[in-house]
Design an enzyme around this catalytic site. Structure first.
Site, PDB file in Angstrom:
ATOM      1  N   GLY A  15       0.802  -1.213   0.000  1.00  0.00           N
ATOM      2  CA  GLY A  15       0.000   0.000   0.000  1.00  0.00           C
ATOM      3  C   GLY A  15       0.835   1.263   0.000  1.00  0.00           C
ATOM      4  N   ASN A  16       2.018   1.220   0.611  1.00  0.00           N
ATOM      5  CA  ASN A  16       2.860   2.415   0.647  1.00  0.00           C
ATOM      6  C   ASN A  16       3.464   2.745  -0.708  1.00  0.00           C
ATOM      7  OD1 ASN A  16       2.463   3.070   3.345  1.00  0.00           O
ATOM      8  ND2 ASN A  16       4.106   1.708   4.043  1.00  0.00           N
ATOM      9  N   LYS A 133      -7.224  -6.921  13.434  1.00  0.00           N
ATOM     10  CA  LYS A 133      -6.535  -6.154  12.400  1.00  0.00           C
ATOM     11  C   LYS A 133      -6.765  -4.659  12.608  1.00  0.00           C
ATOM     12  CE  LYS A 133      -4.709  -5.508   8.192  1.00  0.00           C
ATOM     13  NZ  LYS A 133      -3.298  -5.845   7.882  1.00  0.00           N
ATOM     14  N   LYS A 218      -3.625  -8.564   2.109  1.00  0.00           N
ATOM     15  CA  LYS A 218      -3.365  -8.462   0.667  1.00  0.00           C
ATOM     16  C   LYS A 218      -2.469  -9.583   0.141  1.00  0.00           C
ATOM     17  CE  LYS A 218      -0.003  -6.149  -0.432  1.00  0.00           C
ATOM     18  NZ  LYS A 218       1.440  -6.465  -0.568  1.00  0.00           N
ATOM     19  N   LYS A 280       4.888 -12.030   4.892  1.00  0.00           N
ATOM     20  CA  LYS A 280       5.311 -12.264   3.513  1.00  0.00           C
ATOM     21  C   LYS A 280       5.937 -13.656   3.377  1.00  0.00           C
ATOM     22  CE  LYS A 280       5.699  -7.370   2.611  1.00  0.00           C
ATOM     23  NZ  LYS A 280       4.263  -7.382   2.270  1.00  0.00           N
TER      24      LYS A 280
END
Length: 321
Positions: A15-16, A133, A218, A280
Protein backbone atom coordinates in the site's frame (compact mmCIF):
# COMPACT_ATOMS: atom_id res chain seq x y z
CA UNK A 1 11.39 -18.41 -22.36
CA UNK A 2 14.19 -15.88 -21.84
CA UNK A 3 16.35 -16.97 -18.89
CA UNK A 4 14.50 -16.15 -15.68
CA UNK A 5 11.62 -14.36 -17.43
CA UNK A 6 8.42 -16.34 -16.77
CA UNK A 7 5.50 -16.55 -19.21
CA UNK A 8 3.08 -15.59 -16.43
CA UNK A 9 3.69 -13.48 -13.32
CA UNK A 10 1.72 -12.04 -10.41
CA UNK A 11 3.22 -9.01 -8.63
CA UNK A 12 2.02 -7.94 -5.16
CA UNK A 13 2.65 -4.24 -4.44
CA UNK A 14 2.40 -2.79 -0.92
CA UNK A 15 0.00 0.00 0.00
CA UNK A 16 2.86 2.42 0.65
CA UNK A 17 3.96 2.06 -2.98
CA UNK A 18 0.73 3.72 -4.13
CA UNK A 19 0.48 6.17 -1.21
CA UNK A 20 3.87 6.66 0.50
CA UNK A 21 4.20 8.01 4.01
CA UNK A 22 4.75 11.74 4.17
CA UNK A 23 2.52 12.81 1.30
CA UNK A 24 -0.77 14.66 1.89
CA UNK A 25 -2.47 12.58 -0.75
CA UNK A 26 -3.63 15.36 -3.06
CA UNK A 27 -4.73 14.20 -6.52
CA UNK A 28 -1.55 15.68 -8.00
CA UNK A 29 0.61 13.80 -5.51
CA UNK A 30 -1.20 10.52 -6.16
CA UNK A 31 -0.78 10.82 -9.93
CA UNK A 32 2.88 11.72 -9.44
CA UNK A 33 3.34 8.54 -7.38
CA UNK A 34 1.40 6.55 -9.98
CA UNK A 35 3.62 7.89 -12.78
CA UNK A 36 6.79 6.90 -10.89
CA UNK A 37 5.37 3.44 -10.23
CA UNK A 38 4.46 3.04 -13.90
CA UNK A 39 7.95 4.11 -14.99
CA UNK A 40 9.52 1.64 -12.57
CA UNK A 41 7.33 -1.24 -13.74
CA UNK A 42 7.49 -0.35 -17.45
CA UNK A 43 10.34 -2.82 -18.20
CA UNK A 44 8.10 -5.62 -16.90
CA UNK A 45 5.05 -4.40 -18.81
CA UNK A 46 7.15 -4.37 -21.98
CA UNK A 47 7.87 -8.09 -21.61
CA UNK A 48 5.81 -10.71 -23.43
CA UNK A 49 4.58 -11.98 -20.06
CA UNK A 50 1.03 -12.37 -18.79
CA UNK A 51 0.97 -9.85 -15.95
CA UNK A 52 -1.38 -9.54 -12.97
CA UNK A 53 -0.74 -6.95 -10.24
CA UNK A 54 -2.31 -6.69 -6.80
CA UNK A 55 -1.87 -3.78 -4.41
CA UNK A 56 -2.40 -2.72 -0.81
CA UNK A 57 -4.76 0.09 0.14
CA UNK A 58 -4.02 0.73 3.82
CA UNK A 59 -3.17 4.46 3.71
CA UNK A 60 -6.04 5.33 1.34
CA UNK A 61 -8.59 3.19 3.19
CA UNK A 62 -7.49 4.87 6.43
CA UNK A 63 -8.28 8.30 4.99
CA UNK A 64 -11.68 7.14 3.73
CA UNK A 65 -12.52 5.88 7.22
CA UNK A 66 -11.32 9.16 8.74
CA UNK A 67 -13.70 11.03 6.42
CA UNK A 68 -16.46 8.74 7.64
CA UNK A 69 -15.62 9.57 11.24
CA UNK A 70 -15.28 13.36 10.81
CA UNK A 71 -18.37 13.81 8.64
CA UNK A 72 -20.60 11.25 10.36
CA UNK A 73 -23.05 13.90 11.59
CA UNK A 74 -23.66 15.27 8.07
CA UNK A 75 -22.91 12.42 5.62
CA UNK A 76 -24.12 8.86 6.17
CA UNK A 77 -21.06 6.68 6.91
CA UNK A 78 -20.44 3.78 4.56
CA UNK A 79 -19.83 0.18 5.65
CA UNK A 80 -16.30 -1.16 5.53
CA UNK A 81 -16.90 -3.29 2.41
CA UNK A 82 -18.20 -0.22 0.54
CA UNK A 83 -15.16 1.76 1.75
CA UNK A 84 -12.98 -1.03 0.36
CA UNK A 85 -14.74 -0.66 -2.98
CA UNK A 86 -14.18 3.11 -2.89
CA UNK A 87 -10.46 2.62 -2.28
CA UNK A 88 -10.16 0.08 -5.11
CA UNK A 89 -11.89 2.45 -7.52
CA UNK A 90 -9.81 5.47 -6.57
CA UNK A 91 -6.45 3.72 -6.59
CA UNK A 92 -7.41 1.80 -9.72
CA UNK A 93 -8.19 5.00 -11.60
CA UNK A 94 -4.79 6.49 -10.74
CA UNK A 95 -2.89 3.31 -11.62
CA UNK A 96 -4.75 2.63 -14.88
CA UNK A 97 -4.21 6.13 -16.20
CA UNK A 98 -0.55 6.20 -15.10
CA UNK A 99 0.23 2.79 -16.63
CA UNK A 100 -1.61 3.58 -19.88
CA UNK A 101 0.33 6.84 -20.23
CA UNK A 102 3.67 5.10 -19.64
CA UNK A 103 2.87 2.35 -22.16
CA UNK A 104 1.69 4.83 -24.80
CA UNK A 105 4.83 6.97 -24.45
CA UNK A 106 6.97 3.85 -24.80
CA UNK A 107 5.08 2.81 -27.92
CA UNK A 108 3.78 -0.38 -26.32
CA UNK A 109 0.32 -1.40 -27.55
CA UNK A 110 -0.92 -3.04 -24.37
CA UNK A 111 -4.18 -2.43 -22.55
CA UNK A 112 -4.52 -1.94 -18.79
CA UNK A 113 -7.54 -3.36 -16.97
CA UNK A 114 -8.55 -2.72 -13.37
CA UNK A 115 -10.79 -5.44 -11.97
CA UNK A 116 -12.87 -4.57 -8.91
CA UNK A 117 -12.43 -7.75 -6.89
CA UNK A 118 -14.67 -9.55 -4.43
CA UNK A 119 -13.12 -12.24 -2.24
CA UNK A 120 -15.28 -14.88 -0.61
CA UNK A 121 -14.62 -15.60 3.07
CA UNK A 122 -16.20 -18.10 5.46
CA UNK A 123 -18.92 -16.49 7.59
CA UNK A 124 -17.85 -18.85 10.39
CA UNK A 125 -14.17 -17.88 10.19
CA UNK A 126 -12.87 -17.61 13.80
CA UNK A 127 -11.48 -14.14 12.94
CA UNK A 128 -15.02 -12.73 13.18
CA UNK A 129 -15.09 -13.62 16.88
CA UNK A 130 -11.79 -11.87 17.62
CA UNK A 131 -11.08 -8.76 15.52
CA UNK A 132 -7.33 -8.08 15.58
CA UNK A 133 -6.53 -6.15 12.40
CA UNK A 134 -5.89 -2.44 13.15
CA UNK A 135 -6.95 -0.07 10.37
CA UNK A 136 -6.94 3.67 9.87
CA UNK A 137 -5.72 6.42 12.14
CA UNK A 138 -4.94 6.65 15.85
CA UNK A 139 -7.51 8.31 18.13
CA UNK A 140 -7.42 9.45 21.74
CA UNK A 141 -9.51 7.59 24.31
CA UNK A 142 -12.40 10.07 24.25
CA UNK A 143 -12.63 9.93 20.46
CA UNK A 144 -12.42 6.14 20.58
CA UNK A 145 -15.35 5.92 23.02
CA UNK A 146 -17.43 8.25 20.82
CA UNK A 147 -16.71 6.21 17.68
CA UNK A 148 -17.64 3.00 19.44
CA UNK A 149 -20.91 4.49 20.64
CA UNK A 150 -21.89 6.27 17.43
CA UNK A 151 -20.48 3.99 14.71
CA UNK A 152 -20.15 0.65 16.45
CA UNK A 153 -16.42 0.48 15.84
CA UNK A 154 -14.42 -1.86 18.06
CA UNK A 155 -11.44 0.16 19.33
CA UNK A 156 -8.29 -1.09 21.04
CA UNK A 157 -5.39 0.69 22.64
CA UNK A 158 -2.18 0.18 20.64
CA UNK A 159 1.03 0.02 22.70
CA UNK A 160 0.60 3.47 24.24
CA UNK A 161 0.32 5.16 20.83
CA UNK A 162 -3.45 5.71 20.95
CA UNK A 163 -6.59 3.83 20.00
CA UNK A 164 -7.32 2.20 16.67
CA UNK A 165 -10.28 0.64 14.93
CA UNK A 166 -9.79 -3.16 14.79
CA UNK A 167 -11.65 -5.46 12.41
CA UNK A 168 -11.67 -9.20 11.60
CA UNK A 169 -9.15 -10.46 9.06
CA UNK A 170 -10.56 -13.76 7.75
CA UNK A 171 -8.84 -16.16 5.38
CA UNK A 172 -9.65 -15.68 1.70
CA UNK A 173 -11.43 -18.76 0.29
CA UNK A 174 -12.23 -17.86 -3.31
CA UNK A 175 -11.99 -14.92 -5.70
CA UNK A 176 -15.24 -14.21 -7.52
CA UNK A 177 -13.62 -12.60 -10.58
CA UNK A 178 -10.88 -15.24 -11.07
CA UNK A 179 -12.03 -16.29 -14.55
CA UNK A 180 -12.28 -12.71 -15.83
CA UNK A 181 -8.85 -11.81 -14.42
CA UNK A 182 -7.34 -14.83 -16.18
CA UNK A 183 -9.13 -14.07 -19.45
CA UNK A 184 -7.97 -10.45 -19.51
CA UNK A 185 -4.38 -11.42 -18.67
CA UNK A 186 -4.34 -14.14 -21.34
CA UNK A 187 -5.58 -11.58 -23.85
CA UNK A 188 -2.46 -9.50 -23.18
CA UNK A 189 -3.80 -6.84 -20.83
CA UNK A 190 -1.94 -5.71 -17.73
CA UNK A 191 -4.50 -6.67 -15.10
CA UNK A 192 -4.67 -4.91 -11.73
CA UNK A 193 -6.91 -6.71 -9.22
CA UNK A 194 -7.31 -7.74 -5.60
CA UNK A 195 -6.79 -4.20 -4.31
CA UNK A 196 -6.45 -4.07 -0.54
CA UNK A 197 -6.88 -7.84 -0.38
CA UNK A 198 -10.23 -7.58 -2.17
CA UNK A 199 -13.70 -6.76 -0.86
CA UNK A 200 -14.69 -9.47 1.64
CA UNK A 201 -18.01 -11.11 0.82
CA UNK A 202 -19.93 -14.19 1.95
CA UNK A 203 -22.47 -16.32 0.08
CA UNK A 204 -25.85 -16.97 1.66
CA UNK A 205 -27.82 -20.21 1.41
CA UNK A 206 -29.24 -19.11 -1.96
CA UNK A 207 -25.78 -18.37 -3.33
CA UNK A 208 -26.11 -14.58 -3.24
CA UNK A 209 -23.08 -12.48 -2.29
CA UNK A 210 -23.09 -9.99 0.59
CA UNK A 211 -20.31 -7.71 1.81
CA UNK A 212 -18.99 -8.11 5.36
CA UNK A 213 -17.12 -5.79 7.71
CA UNK A 214 -13.59 -7.17 7.51
CA UNK A 215 -10.19 -6.70 5.87
CA UNK A 216 -8.35 -9.50 4.08
CA UNK A 217 -4.56 -9.57 4.09
CA UNK A 218 -3.36 -8.46 0.67
CA UNK A 219 -0.55 -11.01 0.43
CA UNK A 220 -2.92 -13.90 1.26
CA UNK A 221 -5.28 -12.80 -1.50
CA UNK A 222 -2.34 -12.45 -3.90
CA UNK A 223 -1.24 -16.00 -3.15
CA UNK A 224 -4.75 -17.39 -3.59
CA UNK A 225 -5.16 -15.52 -6.86
CA UNK A 226 -1.86 -16.80 -8.25
CA UNK A 227 -2.66 -20.39 -7.21
CA UNK A 228 -6.20 -20.23 -8.66
CA UNK A 229 -4.85 -18.87 -11.95
CA UNK A 230 -2.10 -21.49 -12.09
CA UNK A 231 0.64 -18.85 -12.16
CA UNK A 232 4.02 -20.35 -11.21
CA UNK A 233 5.90 -17.14 -10.32
CA UNK A 234 4.94 -14.68 -7.58
CA UNK A 235 6.79 -11.43 -6.86
CA UNK A 236 6.24 -9.73 -3.48
CA UNK A 237 7.59 -6.17 -3.40
CA UNK A 238 8.87 -4.69 -0.14
CA UNK A 239 10.96 -1.69 0.98
CA UNK A 240 13.98 -3.95 1.67
CA UNK A 241 16.32 -5.37 -0.98
CA UNK A 242 16.40 -8.94 0.36
CA UNK A 243 14.99 -11.13 3.10
CA UNK A 244 17.57 -11.43 5.88
CA UNK A 245 18.14 -13.72 8.81
CA UNK A 246 19.34 -12.33 12.15
CA UNK A 247 17.82 -9.05 10.99
CA UNK A 248 19.19 -6.05 12.88
CA UNK A 249 21.99 -8.04 14.52
CA UNK A 250 25.74 -8.00 13.79
CA UNK A 251 25.25 -11.48 12.28
CA UNK A 252 22.56 -10.29 9.82
CA UNK A 253 22.82 -12.15 6.52
CA UNK A 254 20.76 -11.55 3.36
CA UNK A 255 19.22 -14.54 1.63
CA UNK A 256 19.67 -14.73 -2.14
CA UNK A 257 18.39 -18.18 -3.10
CA UNK A 258 16.67 -20.60 -0.73
CA UNK A 259 14.36 -23.55 -1.06
CA UNK A 260 10.96 -24.04 0.51
CA UNK A 261 12.44 -26.43 3.08
CA UNK A 262 15.18 -23.95 4.00
CA UNK A 263 12.78 -21.02 4.47
CA UNK A 264 10.54 -23.25 6.60
CA UNK A 265 13.52 -24.01 8.87
CA UNK A 266 14.37 -20.31 9.20
CA UNK A 267 10.75 -19.56 10.09
CA UNK A 268 10.72 -22.37 12.68
CA UNK A 269 13.84 -20.77 14.19
CA UNK A 270 11.86 -17.56 14.76
CA UNK A 271 13.67 -15.54 12.09
CA UNK A 272 10.59 -13.78 10.71
CA UNK A 273 8.48 -12.00 13.39
CA UNK A 274 4.78 -11.36 12.72
CA UNK A 275 5.25 -7.58 12.65
CA UNK A 276 8.15 -7.75 10.21
CA UNK A 277 8.80 -10.12 7.31
CA UNK A 278 6.65 -12.88 8.83
CA UNK A 279 3.42 -12.38 6.82
CA UNK A 280 5.31 -12.26 3.51
CA UNK A 281 7.24 -15.43 4.34
CA UNK A 282 4.00 -17.16 5.36
CA UNK A 283 2.49 -16.09 2.03
CA UNK A 284 5.50 -17.40 0.11
CA UNK A 285 5.32 -20.77 1.85
CA UNK A 286 1.57 -21.09 1.23
CA UNK A 287 2.05 -20.26 -2.45
CA UNK A 288 4.74 -22.91 -2.91
CA UNK A 289 2.84 -25.52 -0.89
CA UNK A 290 -0.13 -25.06 -3.22
CA UNK A 291 1.71 -25.59 -6.49
CA UNK A 292 3.69 -22.39 -7.04
CA UNK A 293 7.26 -22.71 -8.31
CA UNK A 294 9.10 -19.52 -7.37
CA UNK A 295 8.63 -16.51 -5.07
CA UNK A 296 10.73 -13.39 -5.49
CA UNK A 297 10.89 -10.88 -2.61
CA UNK A 298 12.61 -7.51 -2.93
CA UNK A 299 12.36 -3.84 -3.86
CA UNK A 300 10.17 -2.50 -6.61
CA UNK A 301 13.11 -0.79 -8.33
CA UNK A 302 14.82 -4.20 -8.58
CA UNK A 303 11.80 -5.97 -10.13
CA UNK A 304 13.36 -6.78 -13.51
CA UNK A 305 16.71 -7.66 -11.94
CA UNK A 306 14.91 -10.05 -9.60
CA UNK A 307 13.39 -11.90 -12.53
CA UNK A 308 16.91 -12.31 -13.94
CA UNK A 309 18.28 -13.59 -10.63
CA UNK A 310 20.39 -10.48 -10.07
CA UNK A 311 18.61 -9.05 -7.01
CA UNK A 312 16.12 -9.86 -4.25
CA UNK A 313 15.49 -13.17 -2.53
CA UNK A 314 14.36 -16.17 -4.56
CA UNK A 315 12.46 -18.96 -2.77
CA UNK A 316 11.86 -22.02 -4.95
CA UNK A 317 9.90 -25.24 -4.64
CA UNK A 318 12.08 -28.09 -3.39
CA UNK A 319 11.76 -30.05 -6.64
CA UNK A 320 13.37 -27.16 -8.55
CA UNK A 321 16.45 -26.98 -6.30
Amino acid sequence: MTEGIPPRLLIAIGGNATHPEGIRGTPAEQFEVGARLATTLLPLMELNTELVLTHGNGPVAGKILMRNAIARDRVTPMSLDVCGGHSQGGIGYVLMQSFENALRRAGVAREVVYMLTQVVVDADDPAFDNPTKPIGYFYDEEEARALTQEMGWEMREDSGRGWRHVVPSPEPRHIVETAMIGTAAAAGAVVIAGGGGGIPVVRDAEGDLHGVEAVIDKDRTSVLMANLLGIDDLMILTPVPRVAIDFGKPTQRPLEQVTLSEIRRHRADGQFPPGSMGPKIDAAITFLENGGKRVLIGRIEDALAMLKGEAGTSVTADDLA
